[in-house]
Design an enzyme around this catalytic site. Structure first.
Site, short mmCIF file in Angstrom:
data_model
loop_
_atom_site.label_atom_id
_atom_site.label_comp_id
_atom_site.label_asym_id
_atom_site.label_seq_id
_atom_site.Cartn_x
_atom_site.Cartn_y
_atom_site.Cartn_z
N HIS A 139 0.39 -1.02 0.16
CA HIS A 139 -0.52 0.16 0.24
C HIS A 139 1.01 1.17 -0.30
CE1 HIS A 139 -3.67 -1.93 0.60
NE2 HIS A 139 -3.21 -2.93 1.69
N HIS A 176 -6.51 -7.30 0.74
CA HIS A 176 -6.61 -5.89 -0.65
C HIS A 176 -5.86 -5.61 -1.65
CE1 HIS A 176 -7.03 -6.54 4.55
NE2 HIS A 176 -7.33 -5.17 4.25
N ASP A 263 -3.93 -12.60 4.70
CA ASP A 263 -5.57 -12.29 4.61
C ASP A 263 -6.58 -12.41 4.73
OD1 ASP A 263 -4.56 -10.77 2.94
OD2 ASP A 263 -5.04 -8.75 4.12
#
Length: 461
Positions: A139, A176, A263
């Site tokens: 990110h 994500h 995740d």
């Protein structure tokens, strides 16, 4: 890579990771890396790969992607002085997700250094696969921290790989979206970014729509596969395998960087997918089967005992070892109670929200976008054929007429001035030799290293 040759794997780790702590209520726990490493050792997987201590990246290396003012802030801010840097911290997006903690800059240098090291070893053919479970912080932006990420080791590794490879593929299976890496290469046709992730319902980071496909030269070199809650192994691989097979065929990367955020596993603290450990690992095995040099990193993953299980299992897959379902005893054995088993099974608490017709429609649309890449490697082949066609006209070596051969190049002869008995003899001869020296230097005849203070200087005594 020959199918008969066993792949060579490099693995990066440093015990210093166990000393970093984001804070009591923060979901990111670097301690998960130590738990993973202990299981790797417990299964004796280190016997099947080269293990390296991570070397910290230098600020100059981090600056290959990140802005200088951002690196400067990372290097000086601490929990004790952060009030003095409040304005800069706000500008660079430090917040509850990205707090300042003791050793922050050393942490960033360590995980980024490991990914860069892995890329360098791949570039020089010293390994076929490089593993850095501490990396994968996808990110981070050029001048901003974001989503628990401060330095984007993935971008830095890709930049390193681009020094030797015409095309690099970035693949992300974290729940994500890999927004930081996509943003860095959104306009490039040398890096293709592919991300399978949860999208919608205000899920972080809110990017990664199916329609985001890159711009300018990078148009169609960005692929996003947005998925919904409850994505299970069957849905995931119904998309993953045909899409990635086509990506490898059309893009033909020289190297792959694969972010394996855990995740996306079932029961993750921040996730909402329903992948089993075996389903997650199947994606790694599938990419390994292409035999392309690959850097494999960690990423997200917030149920740390499941993260350790998953990355240990995938380490075993990458070194072609079968491991027991019964976990070896380590210092962290109690974390794996009550079953003490390796497997992370999918659950049925929530159903897969991806409807079959939507999955099929998305698969078709992604493959249609990939159709535009069919010409990419072909352009190189077309150029090769055209160059060879031009060379066809040189079927016979060109002849040369007989002519007088010129003598070898020589330094012109100079007549020394007759300074015998004249005043200023040394000065005149010295000036003359200075002129010859200048001529020799200007014409590359004599190099500075060829001069000696006297006749004995080159004897070595």
């Amino acid at each position: 890579m020959s199918a008969s040759r066993k792949s060579k794997v490099a693995y990066f780790y440093d015990s210093e990771f166990s000393t970093f702590y984001f804070g009591q209520n923060h979901p990111m726990k670097p301690h998960r890396l130590t738990m993973t490493h202990q299981l790797v050792l417990g299964y004796d997987l280190q016997q099947h790969m080269d293990v390296f201590r991570a070397v910290k990246a230098q600020p100059m290396q981090l600056g290959q992607f990140h802005s200088a003012d951002y690196i400067d802030l990372l290097s000086v801010v601490t929990p004790d002085n952060q009030a003095e840097h409040a304005a800069a911290m706000q500008r660079h997006n430090f917040n509850e997700d990205c707090p300042v903690f003791d050793g922050l800059f050393e942490y960033c240098r360590l995980y980024a250094g490991a990914s860069i090291q892995g890329a360098v070893r791949l570039n020089h053919g010293l390994c076929d696969t490089a593993i850095n479970w501490s990396g994968g912080l996808h990110h981070a932006k050029k001048g901003e921290a974001s989503g628990f990420c401060y330095v984007n080791d993935l971008v830095l590794a890709i930049l390193e790989l681009l020094k030797y490879h015409a095309r690099v593929l970035y693949l992300d299976i974290d729940i994500h979206h890999g927004d930081g890496v996509e943003e860095a290469f959104y306009l490039s046709d040398r890096v293709m970014t592919v991300s399978f992730h949860k999208y919608g319902d205000y899920f972080f980071p809110g990017t990664g729509d199916l329609k985001d496909i890159g711009e300018q030269r990078g148009r169609y070199y960005t692929l996003n596969v947005p998925l919904k809650d409850g994505t299970d192994d069957r849905t995931f691989h119904a998309l993953f395998k045909p899409i990635m097979a086509k990506v490898m065929e059309a893009f033909q990367p020289g190297a792959v960087v694969m972010q394996c955020g855990a995740d996306s596993l079932a029961n993750d603290r921040l996730g909402c997918f329903n992948l089993s450990m075996r389903g997650h690992g199947e994606a790694v095995s599938f990419m390994k089967s292409f035999g392309v040099p690959m850097l494999v990193t960690g990423g997200g993953g917030y149920t740390k005992h499941n993260v350790a299980r998953c990355w240990t299992y995938e380490t075993a897959l990458l070194v072609d070892q079968n491991v027991s379902e019964v976990l070896p005893e380590t210092h962290y054995h109690e974390y794996f109670a009550p079953d003490y088993c390796l497997n992370v099974a999918a659950h049925r608490v929530g159903e897969d929200s991806n409807k079959k017709d939507h999955v099929e429609k998305m698969r078709i649309e992604v493959l249609e976008n990939l159709r535009h890449l069919a010409h990419a490697p072909g352009h190189v082949e077309k150029m090769r054929i055209e160059v060879l066609e031009n060379l066809r006209h040189l079927a016979h070596a060109p002849g040369v007429q007989f002519h007088e051969v010129a003598p070898d190049a020589m330094l012109p002869d100079y007549e020394l001035p007759d300074v015998t008995g004249q005043a200023g003899e040394a000065g005149a001869a010295g000036a003359f030799m200075e002129r010859i020296g200048k001529f020799a230097h200007e014409h590359g005849i004599i190099k500075p290293a060829e001069f000696y203070a006297n006749d004995r200087d080159h004897w070595g005594d």
